[in-house]
Design a protein around this motif. Sequence first.
Motif, short mmCIF file in Angstrom:
data_model
loop_
_atom_site.label_atom_id
_atom_site.label_comp_id
_atom_site.label_asym_id
_atom_site.label_seq_id
_atom_site.Cartn_x
_atom_site.Cartn_y
_atom_site.Cartn_z
N GLU A 162 0.95 -1.15 0.17
CA GLU A 162 0.04 0.08 0.01
C GLU A 162 1.05 1.14 -0.04
N ASP A 163 1.95 1.31 0.82
CA ASP A 163 2.88 2.51 0.52
C ASP A 163 3.30 2.75 -0.60
N ASP A 164 3.78 1.76 -1.67
CA ASP A 164 4.11 2.01 -2.97
C ASP A 164 2.68 2.56 -3.75
N ARG A 165 1.78 2.05 -3.61
CA ARG A 165 0.37 2.45 -4.33
C ARG A 165 0.28 3.91 -3.72
N VAL A 166 0.37 4.21 -2.57
CA VAL A 166 0.12 5.79 -2.06
C VAL A 166 1.10 6.83 -2.87
N LEU A 167 2.47 6.25 -2.67
CA LEU A 167 3.22 7.10 -3.58
C LEU A 167 3.14 7.23 -5.11
N LEU A 168 2.77 6.28 -5.66
CA LEU A 168 2.70 6.31 -7.18
C LEU A 168 1.29 6.94 -7.48
N GLU A 169 0.33 6.76 -6.77
CA GLU A 169 -0.91 7.32 -7.04
C GLU A 169 -0.78 8.93 -6.81
N TRP A 170 -0.15 9.45 -5.69
CA TRP A 170 0.15 10.73 -5.70
C TRP A 170 0.89 11.21 -6.92
N LEU A 171 2.09 10.38 -7.27
CA LEU A 171 2.90 10.89 -8.33
C LEU A 171 1.85 11.07 -9.80
N ALA A 172 1.12 10.06 -9.94
CA ALA A 172 0.03 9.92 -11.15
C ALA A 172 -0.60 11.41 -11.08
N GLU A 173 -1.13 11.84 -9.82
CA GLU A 173 -1.88 12.92 -9.86
C GLU A 173 -1.18 14.19 -10.16
N ARG A 174 -0.06 14.13 -9.82
CA ARG A 174 0.67 15.19 -10.16
C ARG A 174 1.11 15.50 -11.45
N LEU A 175 1.47 14.19 -12.28
CA LEU A 175 1.80 14.24 -13.62
C LEU A 175 0.62 14.56 -14.26
N ALA A 176 -0.66 13.85 -13.99
CA ALA A 176 -1.89 14.36 -14.50
C ALA A 176 -2.04 15.88 -14.88
N GLU A 177 -1.80 16.59 -13.68
CA GLU A 177 -1.90 18.04 -13.70
C GLU A 177 -0.95 18.86 -14.78
N ARG A 178 0.27 18.10 -15.09
CA ARG A 178 1.01 18.56 -16.06
C ARG A 178 0.98 18.23 -17.35
N LEU A 179 0.49 16.95 -17.65
CA LEU A 179 0.34 16.44 -19.09
C LEU A 179 -0.72 17.26 -19.70
N PRO A 180 -0.52 17.96 -20.86
CA PRO A 180 -1.36 19.07 -21.54
C PRO A 180 -2.63 18.07 -22.09
N GLN A 181 -2.49 16.96 -22.75
CA GLN A 181 -3.58 16.44 -23.41
C GLN A 181 -3.20 14.97 -23.39
N ALA A 182 -4.17 14.09 -23.28
CA ALA A 182 -4.16 12.59 -23.68
C ALA A 182 -3.35 12.35 -25.02
N GLY A 183 -2.44 11.65 -24.95
CA GLY A 183 -1.66 10.83 -26.19
C GLY A 183 -0.97 12.02 -26.97
N LYS A 184 -0.75 13.07 -26.66
CA LYS A 184 -0.11 14.30 -27.51
C LYS A 184 1.33 14.31 -27.25
N THR A 185 1.88 13.53 -26.29
CA THR A 185 3.07 14.12 -25.71
C THR A 185 3.97 12.94 -25.69
N ALA A 186 3.77 11.95 -26.28
CA ALA A 186 4.74 10.75 -26.22
C ALA A 186 6.06 11.14 -26.95
N VAL A 187 7.21 10.63 -26.46
CA VAL A 187 8.57 11.13 -27.14
C VAL A 187 8.85 9.91 -28.05
#
Length: 165
Positions: free
Chosen positions: A140-165
């Motif tokens: 659960e500790d890994d889940r909490v950290l990674l779900e937190w990171l996923a939320e932070r990344l979601a705030e930064r990703l401009p649009q779904a599928g437009k930013t793959a490198v």
Amino acid sequence: MSTSRDRESILEEARRALEAQLAVGDRIPELLEEACRILEHSVPWYDWVGVYLVEGDELVLAAWSGPAATEHVRIPIGQGICGAAAREGQTIIVSDVREDPRYLQCFLSTRSEIVVPIRRGGTVIGEIDIDSDRLAAFDEDDRVLLEWLAERLAERLPQAGKTAV
Ligand code: SME
């Protein structure tokens, strides 16, 4: 094996390093690369770390850190553990990949896996995928950290599928 105290402090240190990186204001490709690098380098049971972004009906590998490249650079949504997590929009923890028929093998050494969707407004726009060479590496500790990171990344990703490198 790490004690639970060790685990907590290792994950807390990783969170602080990620927070510092998020504050730098990198562009998306660099931010994803750095996030993968921080996770893989600071958490001993994270052996391969990747971020996939949704493009149409597929997950496309946008950044990764680990000892070797994966052949799974595009995964149809619905296939593998990655595709299942994207379809369900929920974190999946697999304690023993050899026991899960959904598992798509990347590395012979992998024993467990966690996949955390990156969601915005109810839509999955990507995911964090981590392989471990240890059996039952994630809790659960890994889940909490990674779900937190996923939320932070979601705030930064401009649009779904437009930013793959
Ligand atoms: N194991 C994943 C495929 C991606 S690799 O782990 C990098 C899966 O089952 O979807």
